[in-house]
Design a protein around this motif. Structure first.
Motif, PDB file in Angstrom:
ATOM      1  N   ASP A 230       0.822  -1.215   0.000  1.00 15.50           N
ATOM      2  CA  ASP A 230       0.000   0.000   0.000  1.00 15.50           C
ATOM      3  C   ASP A 230       0.856   1.266   0.000  1.00 15.50           C
ATOM      4  N   ASN A 231       2.144   1.105  -0.291  1.00 14.93           N
ATOM      5  CA  ASN A 231       3.069   2.241  -0.305  1.00 14.93           C
ATOM      6  C   ASN A 231       3.069   2.848  -1.711  1.00 14.93           C
ATOM      7  N   LYS A 232       2.387   3.986  -1.865  1.00 20.58           N
ATOM      8  CA  LYS A 232       2.193   4.599  -3.187  1.00 20.58           C
ATOM      9  C   LYS A 232       3.530   4.871  -3.877  1.00 20.58           C
ATOM     10  N   ALA A 233       4.515   5.326  -3.122  1.00 21.73           N
ATOM     11  CA  ALA A 233       5.816   5.648  -3.723  1.00 21.73           C
ATOM     12  C   ALA A 233       6.465   4.394  -4.333  1.00 21.73           C
ATOM     13  N   VAL A 234       6.380   3.262  -3.610  1.00 26.47           N
ATOM     14  CA  VAL A 234       6.955   2.011  -4.105  1.00 26.47           C
ATOM     15  C   VAL A 234       6.181   1.512  -5.324  1.00 26.47           C
ATOM     16  N   LEU A 235       4.839   1.617  -5.263  1.00 29.26           N
ATOM     17  CA  LEU A 235       4.018   1.175  -6.401  1.00 29.26           C
ATOM     18  C   LEU A 235       4.318   2.007  -7.648  1.00 29.26           C
ATOM     19  N   ASP A 236       4.485   3.290  -7.464  1.00 33.56           N
ATOM     20  CA  ASP A 236       4.800   4.166  -8.612  1.00 33.56           C
ATOM     21  C   ASP A 236       6.173   3.818  -9.189  1.00 33.56           C
ATOM     22  N   LYS A 237       7.106   3.539  -8.297  1.00 32.92           N
ATOM     23  CA  LYS A 237       8.457   3.178  -8.747  1.00 32.92           C
ATOM     24  C   LYS A 237       8.416   1.869  -9.546  1.00 32.92           C
ATOM     25  N   LEU A 238       7.612   0.931  -9.058  1.00 35.06           N
ATOM     26  CA  LEU A 238       7.463  -0.352  -9.754  1.00 35.06           C
ATOM     27  C   LEU A 238       6.876  -0.119 -11.152  1.00 35.06           C
ATOM     28  N   GLU A 239       5.908   0.788 -11.241  1.00 38.38           N
ATOM     29  CA  GLU A 239       5.302   1.102 -12.542  1.00 38.38           C
ATOM     30  C   GLU A 239       6.346   1.688 -13.497  1.00 38.38           C
ATOM     31  N   GLN A 240       7.216   2.523 -12.974  1.00 36.79           N
ATOM     32  CA  GLN A 240       8.264   3.120 -13.813  1.00 36.79           C
ATOM     33  C   GLN A 240       9.269   2.077 -14.297  1.00 36.79           C
TER      34      GLN A 240
ATOM     35  N   ARG B  89      -0.300  -2.950  -7.421  1.00 41.44           N
ATOM     36  CA  ARG B  89      -0.337  -3.770  -6.200  1.00 41.44           C
ATOM     37  C   ARG B  89      -0.342  -5.261  -6.554  1.00 41.44           C
ATOM     38  N   MET B  90      -1.121  -5.611  -7.567  1.00 41.21           N
ATOM     39  CA  MET B  90      -1.147  -7.021  -8.005  1.00 41.21           C
ATOM     40  C   MET B  90       0.242  -7.453  -8.501  1.00 41.21           C
ATOM     41  N   ALA B  91       0.878  -6.566  -9.269  1.00 43.45           N
ATOM     42  CA  ALA B  91       2.228  -6.876  -9.778  1.00 43.45           C
ATOM     43  C   ALA B  91       3.197  -7.063  -8.618  1.00 43.45           C
ATOM     44  N   LEU B  92       3.123  -6.162  -7.641  1.00 44.65           N
ATOM     45  CA  LEU B  92       4.008  -6.247  -6.471  1.00 44.65           C
ATOM     46  C   LEU B  92       3.782  -7.556  -5.715  1.00 44.65           C
ATOM     47  N   MET B  93       2.514  -7.933  -5.544  1.00 40.83           N
ATOM     48  CA  MET B  93       2.219  -9.159  -4.797  1.00 40.83           C
ATOM     49  C   MET B  93       2.729 -10.408  -5.533  1.00 40.83           C
ATOM     50  N   ASN B  94       2.733 -10.355  -6.855  1.00 39.97           N
ATOM     51  CA  ASN B  94       3.295 -11.477  -7.618  1.00 39.97           C
ATOM     52  C   ASN B  94       4.795 -11.585  -7.391  1.00 39.97           C
ATOM     53  N   ILE B  95       5.488 -10.455  -7.471  1.00 42.88           N
ATOM     54  CA  ILE B  95       6.936 -10.469  -7.220  1.00 42.88           C
ATOM     55  C   ILE B  95       7.216 -10.959  -5.798  1.00 42.88           C
ATOM     56  N   ALA B  96       6.462 -10.424  -4.840  1.00 44.67           N
ATOM     57  CA  ALA B  96       6.684 -10.747  -3.421  1.00 44.67           C
ATOM     58  C   ALA B  96       6.364 -12.203  -3.091  1.00 44.67           C
ATOM     59  N   SER B  97       5.573 -12.863  -3.958  1.00 44.85           N
ATOM     60  CA  SER B  97       5.174 -14.263  -3.707  1.00 44.85           C
ATOM     61  C   SER B  97       5.990 -15.261  -4.531  1.00 44.85           C
ATOM     62  N   SER B  98       6.992 -14.765  -5.261  1.00 42.60           N
ATOM     63  CA  SER B  98       7.710 -15.636  -6.202  1.00 42.60           C
ATOM     64  C   SER B  98       8.847 -16.432  -5.568  1.00 42.60           C
ATOM     65  N   GLY B  99       9.260 -16.058  -4.353  1.00 42.79           N
ATOM     66  CA  GLY B  99      10.408 -16.701  -3.714  1.00 42.79           C
ATOM     67  C   GLY B  99      10.360 -18.216  -3.627  1.00 42.79           C
ATOM     68  N   PRO B 100       9.204 -18.798  -3.207  1.00 48.25           N
ATOM     69  CA  PRO B 100       9.152 -20.261  -3.072  1.00 48.25           C
ATOM     70  C   PRO B 100       9.388 -21.006  -4.387  1.00 48.25           C
ATOM     71  N   PHE B 101       9.297 -20.305  -5.524  1.00 49.95           N
ATOM     72  CA  PHE B 101       9.488 -20.967  -6.819  1.00 49.95           C
ATOM     73  C   PHE B 101      10.935 -20.876  -7.300  1.00 49.95           C
ATOM     74  N   SER B 102      11.848 -20.654  -6.366  1.00 48.23           N
ATOM     75  CA  SER B 102      13.275 -20.682  -6.707  1.00 48.23           C
ATOM     76  C   SER B 102      13.731 -22.124  -6.932  1.00 48.23           C
ATOM     77  N   SER B 103      14.500 -22.329  -7.996  1.00 44.08           N
ATOM     78  CA  SER B 103      15.033 -23.669  -8.251  1.00 44.08           C
ATOM     79  C   SER B 103      16.046 -24.088  -7.180  1.00 44.08           C
ATOM     80  N   ASP B 104      16.581 -23.125  -6.431  1.00 45.35           N
ATOM     81  CA  ASP B 104      17.469 -23.491  -5.316  1.00 45.35           C
ATOM     82  C   ASP B 104      16.733 -24.390  -4.323  1.00 45.35           C
ATOM     83  N   TYR B 105      15.479 -24.011  -4.005  1.00 48.15           N
ATOM     84  CA  TYR B 105      14.711 -24.810  -3.041  1.00 48.15           C
ATOM     85  C   TYR B 105      14.304 -26.153  -3.654  1.00 48.15           C
ATOM     86  N   THR B 106      13.946 -26.126  -4.927  1.00 45.08           N
ATOM     87  CA  THR B 106      13.585 -27.382  -5.601  1.00 45.08           C
ATOM     88  C   THR B 106      14.757 -28.357  -5.530  1.00 45.08           C
ATOM     89  N   ILE B 107      15.946 -27.854  -5.850  1.00 42.75           N
ATOM     90  CA  ILE B 107      17.146 -28.702  -5.890  1.00 42.75           C
ATOM     91  C   ILE B 107      17.494 -29.226  -4.501  1.00 42.75           C
TER      92      ILE B 107
END
Length: 798
Positions: free
Chosen positions: A492-502, A766-784
């Protein structure tokens, strides 16, 4: 591997002049790249030697990952990043008047893979080294690899991809490690002085397998593992036996192209030759290493894990048996116990037609001793299982049936672990596709959801996002991808969301510049970029995407002033050379692109970009620019998907059926941050069971869909009369095998929901940010690490 800028500049200048005998300033981009590659290889070679020495000295258990494909992409930046010298080299080159990005683009993508399977293998090699595991890759050094795709008049044309024309700076030829691989001939048995049977081979065609080794540099940990790719050559001193041009060509052909056309017998025969060639060479190399350890054969599985990536390397199982029986004199029971404990298998498909089967006569002629061993494995399997499970079920699991040898059956019976690559995929394997085997061997089955390496797909492919993440949440996510979840605190941080859009806009402008330069196509970076990049296959349903595009086209033709979200549809896909239907879809997409992109009445509301020769480097350009990630396969057909993970980690929002790893992505991002549509897997299965699906009925009763489909046959789309009619017939007359018409309305609804979300910039960001923030578990490091702990039983070194 520390380096200061001045030291780098001095070394680079020296390396360049030693190689080319003139100044780097006068060199071509390719020469500048070769010099940099040689310098980098020299920097990690000490760690490479040390890593191998340590493994050997400690007699570490090592895993050998056998794969028909490895798709590493350009390796320069990846190596610089993992060595911790990327910023130093970038600055040094800048001070020398060079641009690292331009020099890096001179590296040719190695044409060693096709799609997700090969890219996964390369992500895994990166993760094995980066998590500190003792691991090696084993595959084929294709001279041309997968074809180079060109579009001529909208049709896919396949050209040779001569990726080795300027040499591969990363590989090291190891003639001293070459082995002989035998084909054909006659097998006979003789008794030796002790009364033991000895196998004799006569009239064989012997091929020399020469390894080329490529370092796999771990991330900031000093570990450098090995990827070994084999090249087929005429054995030294045996040139007389290959005196004709045709005989010499036959040898070259074995390692010339990836996936030769298998629509005819000769193509399938070549495929089997390739599979045995690299499996045999790899197993021989492993056995030679083990013998140097001077250990009892019973300890082989304690020191060696062989993992077969899909069915292509399954012949490693009878090949290991052959060596243990014929060359090392073990009994059948000893050899079989060792083989089963050593080998593990990943299944990558639920499509029965994609599971390899080879004619019995082909194997018996080409690999007579291997055929005998497969026969014996099959006979013992039937003898052992029939009393326990009855004749009917046992026969269904037989390796040999109806004159065919079933490679998936051999892979399951001859291994100790069988894993799927997403939770849904594994569930379907156990409940349906491989259910008979699950009844027999429940303990073998397990799931290992695929992953990707964020090092390449975020740190290298999306430098702007990387810098933004470092600034917002610190750099810990780079070594521990789960830490990216801290970003959720900023939703919900407008400055971060705007930066992500840029950041996203800058990446879209970069892709727009590429489209203008390479395709002379102008696209609007502020439009919604809708991306579908994957192999062209009917089950992946690029056609469903096409139907949606045509729906938008009709709306704009009816009312040019309609308030419709501006979209750029981006496709990247190759069709297998013999897959006629997939090639027809490519022609259709290109024809529709020509029609739409050149229609001024549409006011640029729709643009279609179909990139030629899609591969890793193009993916690195497209993925950071994507707003929507199309993952629209029919539920229950995609094993996992990994483009879904790459796209989400770059802030694209997934448009998906509940298929493959999409299910787990939804569970991680939450229902509000993904667009889900269509039939579920169990609903699809129910249609198959009851046989009531009727696509003609849907066509007749859905006027909106009928109008779209009629565009395929009424001459609206120029230049595709035959292709569009065939596609129309497949959907309407031949009952729409992958249920596009059934899912169409639901898909359309999800797409218009996406339009609405995109128009609310804060919501979308916000949706884009939540996707990035939720992507960690899909690291191949953890799979391996899960593979290492639960299947291979090896532990990280550091």
């Amino acid at each position: 591997m520390a380096f200061d800028v001045q030291e780098f500049k001095k070394e680079y200048q020296k390396t360049f002049e030693e190689l080319f005998a003139y100044s780097y300033e006068d060199g071509s981009k390719t020469e500048q790249f070769i010099a940099l590659g040689d310098l980098v290889r020299g920097r990690y070679s000490e760690d490479w030697i040390q890593t191998i020495t340590n493994y050997n000295k400690k007699k570490e258990k090592q895993v050998y990952y056998f794969s028909m494909e490895f798709l590493p992409g350009r390796m320069l930046k990846s190596n610089l990043l993992n060595m911790g010298i990327l910023d130093c080299v970038k600055q040094g080159m800048e001070e020398m008047g060079l641009d690292l990005d331009e020099v890096a683009r001179a590296e040719v993508d190695p044409a060693l893979g096709n799609g997700g399977l090969g890219r996964l293998a390369s992500c895994f090699m990166d993760s094995i080294a980066s998590t500190g595991l003792a691991g090696n890759g084993n595959g084929i050094r294709y001279r041309y690899g997968l074809f180079k795709q060109k579009f001529i008049n909208g049709y896919q044309i396949e050209l040779p991809e001569n990726w080795l024309r300027n040499r591969n700076v990363w590989e090291v030829r190891k003639e001293n490690k070459a082995v002989i691989v035998r084909f054909g001939g006659d097998v006979s048995f003789t008794q030796d002085g002790e009364g033991k049977l000895r196998v004799r081979h006569e009239n064989t065609r012997d091929i020399l397998a020469v390894p080329y080794d490529t370092a796999q540099v771990g991330y900031n940990n000093g570990i450098v593992n090995n990827l070994r790719l084999w090249s087929a050559e005429i054995p030294y001193g045996d040139e007389a036996r290959f005196s004709t041009e045709e005989q010499r060509e036959e040898v070259k052909r074995i390692t010339e192209v990836l996936y030769p056309d298998d629509s005819n017998y000769e193509g399938r025969l070549l495929r089997v030759q390739q599979e045995y060639f690299f499996s045999s060479a790899g197993v021989q190399s492993i056995v030679r290493y083990f013998k140097r350890l001077n250990l009892d054969w019973s300890l082989f599985p304690d020191k060696i894990a062989i993992h077969i990536n899909d069915t292509h390397p399954t012949l490693a199982i009878p090949e290991l048996m052959r060596i243990l029986l014929d060359e090392e004199g073990l009994t059948w029971d000893q050899a079989w116990e060792i083989t089963k404990k050593t080998v593990s298998y990943t299944n990558h498909t639920i499509l029965q037609e994609a599971m390899e089967r080879w004619p019995e006569t082909m194997i018996s002629d080409l690999l007579p001793r291997i055929y005998q061993i497969i026969q014996e494995i099959n006979r013992r399997h039937i003898d052992k299982k029939t009393p326990l499970y009855g004749e009917e079920l046992t026969q269904r699991t037989a390796i040999i049936a109806n004159g065919q040898i079933k490679m998936a059956n051999l892979a399951i019976i001859g291994s100790h672990s069988v894993n799927g690559v997403a939770k849904l995929h594994t569930d379907i394997l156990m409940a349906d596709t491989l259910h008979d085997f699950y009844v027999m061997y429940p303990q073998k089955f397990n799931n290992k959801t695929n992953g990707i390496t964020q090092r390449r797909w975020v740190q290298i492919a999306n430098e702007n996002l990387t810098a933004m993440l470092d600034e917002t949440i610190g750099a810990e996510w780079k070594s521990d991808p789960e830490e990216i979840k801290i970003l959720k605190a900023h939703r919900d941080n407008k400055a971060v969301l705007d930066k992500l859009e840029q950041v996203k806009l800058a990446n879209k402008k970069r892709f727009a510049a590429y489209a203008l330069k390479e395709m002379n196509l102008e696209i609007d970076p502020t439009a919604l970029f809708d991306v579908q990049i994957k192999r062209l296959h009917a089950y992946k349903r690029q056609l469903l995407n096409v139907l949606h595009i045509l729906d938008r086209y009709l709306q704009l033709k009816d009312n040019p002033k309609i308030n419709l979200q501006k979209r750029v549809f981006i496709f990247g896909a190759k069709a297998a050379p013999s897959y006629y239907y997939a090639k027809q879809i490519i022609k259709l997409i290109n024809a529709i692109a020509d029609m739409i992109n050149n229609d001024p009445a549409l006011n640029d509301k729709i643009k279609i970009v179909f990139v030629e020769n899609y591969g890793v480097s193009l993916a690195e350009l497209i993925i950071p620019a994507a707003d929507i990630s199309e993952q629209i396969s029919l539920a229950g057909k995609e094993a996992s998907g990994t483009s879904n993970m790459k796209l989400m980690s770059n802030g694209a929002v997934t448009m998906a059926t509940l298929d493959g790893a999409n299910v787990e992505i939804r569970d991680n991002v939450g229902e509000d941050n993904i667009f889900i549509f269509g039939l579920k897997s169990d609903e699809v299965q129910e249609y198959y069971r009851n046989g009531v699906y009727n696509s003609r009925d849907i066509y007749e009763k859905n006027p909106r869909l009928k109008r779209i489909l009629n565009l395929l046959i009424d001459g609206t789309i120029p230049g595709v009369e035959t292709e569009a009619r065939d596609i129309f017939d497949s959907l309407v007359m031949y009952n729409d095998e992958y249920f596009l018409l059934k899912d169409f309305d639901s898909y359309l609804q999800a797409q218009y929901e996406a339009d609405k979300a995109f128009s609310d910039r804060d919501r979308w960001n916000r949706m884009a940010l939540m996707n990035i923030a939720s992507s960690g578990p899909f690291s191949s490091d953890y799979t391996i690490l899960r593979y290492a702990d639960e299947i291979w039983k090896i532990k990280p070194q550091n």
